[in-house]
Write an enzyme that holds these catalytic residues in place. Structure first.
Site, PDB file in Angstrom:
ATOM      1  N   GLU A 130      -5.605   1.942  -1.315  1.00 29.00           N
ATOM      2  CA  GLU A 130      -6.627   1.229  -0.552  1.00 29.00           C
ATOM      3  C   GLU A 130      -7.167   0.050  -1.376  1.00 29.00           C
ATOM      4  O   GLU A 130      -8.340  -0.018  -1.723  1.00 29.00           O
ATOM      5  CB  GLU A 130      -7.728   2.199  -0.113  1.00 29.00           C
ATOM      6  N   HIS A 159       1.146  -9.233   4.722  1.00 26.54           N
ATOM      7  CA  HIS A 159      -0.018  -8.368   4.545  1.00 26.54           C
ATOM      8  C   HIS A 159      -0.402  -8.440   3.058  1.00 26.54           C
ATOM      9  O   HIS A 159      -0.348  -7.466   2.332  1.00 26.54           O
ATOM     10  CB  HIS A 159       0.304  -6.946   5.003  1.00 26.54           C
ATOM     11  N   GLU A 213      -5.206  -2.373  14.110  1.00 31.91           N
ATOM     12  CA  GLU A 213      -5.739  -1.431  13.124  1.00 31.91           C
ATOM     13  C   GLU A 213      -7.082  -0.905  13.600  1.00 31.91           C
ATOM     14  O   GLU A 213      -7.926  -1.670  14.065  1.00 31.91           O
ATOM     15  CB  GLU A 213      -6.002  -2.081  11.749  1.00 31.91           C
ATOM     16  N   GLN A 261       0.806  -1.223   0.000  1.00 36.66           N
ATOM     17  CA  GLN A 261       0.000   0.000   0.000  1.00 36.66           C
ATOM     18  C   GLN A 261       0.838   1.272   0.000  1.00 36.66           C
ATOM     19  O   GLN A 261       0.327   2.338  -0.342  1.00 36.66           O
ATOM     20  CB  GLN A 261      -0.955  -0.003   1.202  1.00 36.66           C
ATOM     21  N   GLU A 289      -4.989 -10.335   8.948  1.00 36.73           N
ATOM     22  CA  GLU A 289      -6.349 -10.590   8.478  1.00 36.73           C
ATOM     23  C   GLU A 289      -6.453 -11.759   7.486  1.00 36.73           C
ATOM     24  O   GLU A 289      -6.825 -11.561   6.329  1.00 36.73           O
ATOM     25  CB  GLU A 289      -6.944  -9.321   7.837  1.00 36.73           C
TER      26      GLU A 289
HETATM   27  C1  PNW Z   1      -7.844  -3.834   6.310  1.00 38.42           C
HETATM   28  N1  PNW Z   1     -13.687  -5.930   4.763  1.00 38.42           N
HETATM   29  O1  PNW Z   1      -8.501  -4.294   5.173  1.00 38.42           O
HETATM   30  C2  PNW Z   1      -6.387  -4.000   5.940  1.00 38.42           C
HETATM   31  O2  PNW Z   1      -5.618  -4.671   6.898  1.00 38.42           O
HETATM   32  C3  PNW Z   1      -5.757  -2.736   5.475  1.00 38.42           C
HETATM   33  O3  PNW Z   1      -4.685  -3.051   4.640  1.00 38.42           O
HETATM   34  C4  PNW Z   1      -6.787  -1.849   4.812  1.00 38.42           C
HETATM   35  O4  PNW Z   1      -6.236  -0.747   4.168  1.00 38.42           O
HETATM   36  C5  PNW Z   1      -7.760  -1.419   5.900  1.00 38.42           C
HETATM   37  O5  PNW Z   1      -8.304  -2.547   6.559  1.00 38.42           O
HETATM   38  C6  PNW Z   1      -8.902  -0.549   5.404  1.00 38.42           C
HETATM   39  O6  PNW Z   1      -9.685  -1.233   4.475  1.00 38.42           O
HETATM   40  C7  PNW Z   1      -9.807  -4.673   5.150  1.00 38.42           C
HETATM   41  O7  PNW Z   1     -14.169  -5.977   3.619  1.00 38.42           O
HETATM   42  C8  PNW Z   1     -10.382  -4.750   3.898  1.00 38.42           C
HETATM   43  O8  PNW Z   1     -14.320  -6.262   5.778  1.00 38.42           O
HETATM   44  C9  PNW Z   1     -11.671  -5.178   3.768  1.00 38.42           C
HETATM   45  C10 PNW Z   1     -12.376  -5.523   4.903  1.00 38.42           C
HETATM   46  C11 PNW Z   1     -11.798  -5.459   6.164  1.00 38.42           C
HETATM   47  C12 PNW Z   1     -10.507  -5.019   6.270  1.00 38.42           C
END
Ligand code: PNW
Length: 469
Positions: free
Chosen positions: A424, A120, A370, A19, A165
């Site tokens: 993002e 990540h 986060e 990112q 995640e």
């Molecule tokens: C997290 N969802 O991503 C990641 O760890 C980050 O890299 C990201 O930039 C941040 O949250 C904001 O989006 C997610 O769909 C992406 O539930 C999608 C989901 C959750 C977390």
């Protein structure tokens, strides 16, 4: 009355390699699944890619100085696997490791505690070509990579996490396909989840073997704070199913050494789970020093009466579900105002998760790895960036953290997502999560008013009563 956070609390910001780094083809780095995905037409907004991102690879020293200027005492970043092992195998590339060694030394030189994430989401493309996370081999490759990085940086990094995640990697990557590698196969997604769990266990074990005894090993999950829309039996069952697929599928093996039986029953139409071999579940459970919790918004579910009902789960648009076997579950918008992602602002979900894990995993410290929000931040005429919405979001969530601590949760730190605006994922550069604004033309960094506000909270360890910058 403003109460203090515990002494030694880590106040940080977080980022991820793909990112922010850019420099996609430098110093021996090869494509990851995110390079391939973002260069495939139609996969990201406007066709945005991480080729340049916010050029952190070349602005590392300046970015660390900026962090120090804000007053934070910790920084969570991830290592790009294809910088360290371009083919996903074999000995590490020194130039790749040198970048992270220099980053860590810059951080330590400024009194900032590094928190390193091994994965990540940027799987080397060569490993995806060999089948990716649905294949068992990838878990062994991940452990070998963990060993390489642990050996190289274990003398200076104390805090390690294996995966970020894994739910997103498995179910957005192989289920709904809105994340790389963009596959849409429910069985592949379940296989990926298992091999991520196994990879976590093998990597945690490999890290223990190379880290000094002071080394800490953890994992960051994005547990869902799932609520049933009503108290009906159908809605409560929907909540149980999503809790299994979002949460217990990872915490079961990682913390308890076993998959939940209801998960097997719920997905029996799709697979018999024979890819879980004898001994795997025990291997997934390795001693952890803390659990990383990433939180953005709660989920509200019900039994679906109309299976074609619009989805409000915030997981992006796809004809394929990220919830294998749970087609009978509908997602609803949670109450509360919405952020720039259309995600609802509801800090009670964070409180619920922290108190849940402190009950269910007593003795395991927690870290919020986060939390944050995207807003449509723009510089005003004098170049300043005012983001009162983000200050209110952070204030509300930090209040929830403090309340959870008061009620017994052992929370050791908080990491704002994100240090600065960045790529993002499928939304590209259109969503700004940063405490620091980035002008993508000039790469100029400007701390938003939330960065100054957060820096004060970090420096004093005290949350002001009202959220004003
Ligand atoms: C997290 N969802 O991503 C990641 O760890 C980050 O890299 C990201 O930039 C941040 O949250 C904001 O989006 C997610 O769909 C992406 O539930 C999608 C989901 C959750 C977390």
């Amino acid at each position: 009355m403003s109460e203090n956070f515990p002494p030694g609390f880590l106040w940080g910001t977080a980022t991820a390699a793909y990112q922010i780094e850019g420099a996609a083809r430098e110093d021996g780095r090869t494509p990851s699944i995110w390079d391939t995905f973002s260069h495939t037409p139609g996969k990201t907004e406007r066709g945005d890619t991480g080729d340049i991102a916010v050029d952190h690879y070349h602005r590392r020293a300046e970015d660390v100085r900026m962090m120090a200027g804000l007053g934070v005492n910790a920084y969570r970043f991830s290592v790009s696997w294809p910088r360290v092992q371009p083919t996903g195998r074999g000995p590490a590339v020194q130039r790749g490791l040198d970048f992270y060694r220099a980053l860590v030394d810059d951080l330590l030189g400024h009194g900032i505690e590094p928190v390193l994430t091994l994965y990540h989401w940027d799987l080397p493309q060569e490993l995806e070509a060999a089948g990716g996370w649905p294949e068992r081999e990838t878990a062994y490759r991940f452990a070998e990579y963990a060993h390489c990085v642990g050996e190289a940086l274990g003398d200076r990094v104390t805090r390690w996490t294996t995966l970020n995640e894994p739910w997103c990697s498995a179910f957005l990557g192989y289920g709904s396909g809105v994340h790389a590698p963009g596959r849409t196969d429910p069985v592949a997604a379940l296989r990926a989840a298992h091999h991520l769990n196994l990879g976590h266990g093998l990597a945690a074990r490999a890290l223990r073997a190379v880290l000094p005894s002071s080394g800490q090993v953890a994992v960051s999950l994005n547990p869902a704070a799932v609520r049933a829309r009503t108290g009906s039996a159908g809605d409560l069952n929907a909540r149980r199913r999503i809790d299994a697929l979002a949460n217990r599928i990872f915490t079961g093996p990682m913390l308890g050494g076993a998959y939940p039986k209801d998960l097997f029953a719920d997905t029996a139409r799709l697979t018999d789970w024979s890819f879980v071999r004898a001994g795997d579940e025990a291997l997934c459970r390795q001693p952890l020093d803390w659990l990383g919790v990433n939180y953005y918004q709660p989920a509200v579910v019900s039994e679906a009466t109309d299976p074609a009902a619009e989805r409000h789960d915030g997981h992006g648009v796809s004809d394929h579900s990220p919830w294998p076997g749970a087609e009978s579950v509908a997602f609803h918008r949670a109450p509360g105002e919405l952020t720039g992602m259309g995600w609802s602002v509801d800090p009670s979900g964070l409180y619920d998760l922290l108190t849940r894990y402190s009950r269910e995993a007593p003795g395991l410290p927690l870290m919020i790895t986060e939390n944050g929000a995207a807003y449509d931040d723009k510089p005003d005429a004098d170049g300043a960036v005012h983001d009162p919405d983000r200050i209110r979001y952070l204030h509300a969530h930090l209040s929830a953290v403090r309340r959870a601590i008061a009620d017994g949760a052992d929370v050791r730190g908080y990491f704002l997502w994100s240090l600065m605006d960045n790529f993002e994922w499928a939304y590209g550069y259109g969503k700004r999560f940063g405490a620091v604004h980035v002008d993508y033309e000039t790469q100029r960094r400007t701390p938003k008013s939330s960065a100054l506000w957060y820096g004060r909270v970090a420096a004093t360890g005290e949350l002001p009563e009202v959220p004003v910058g």
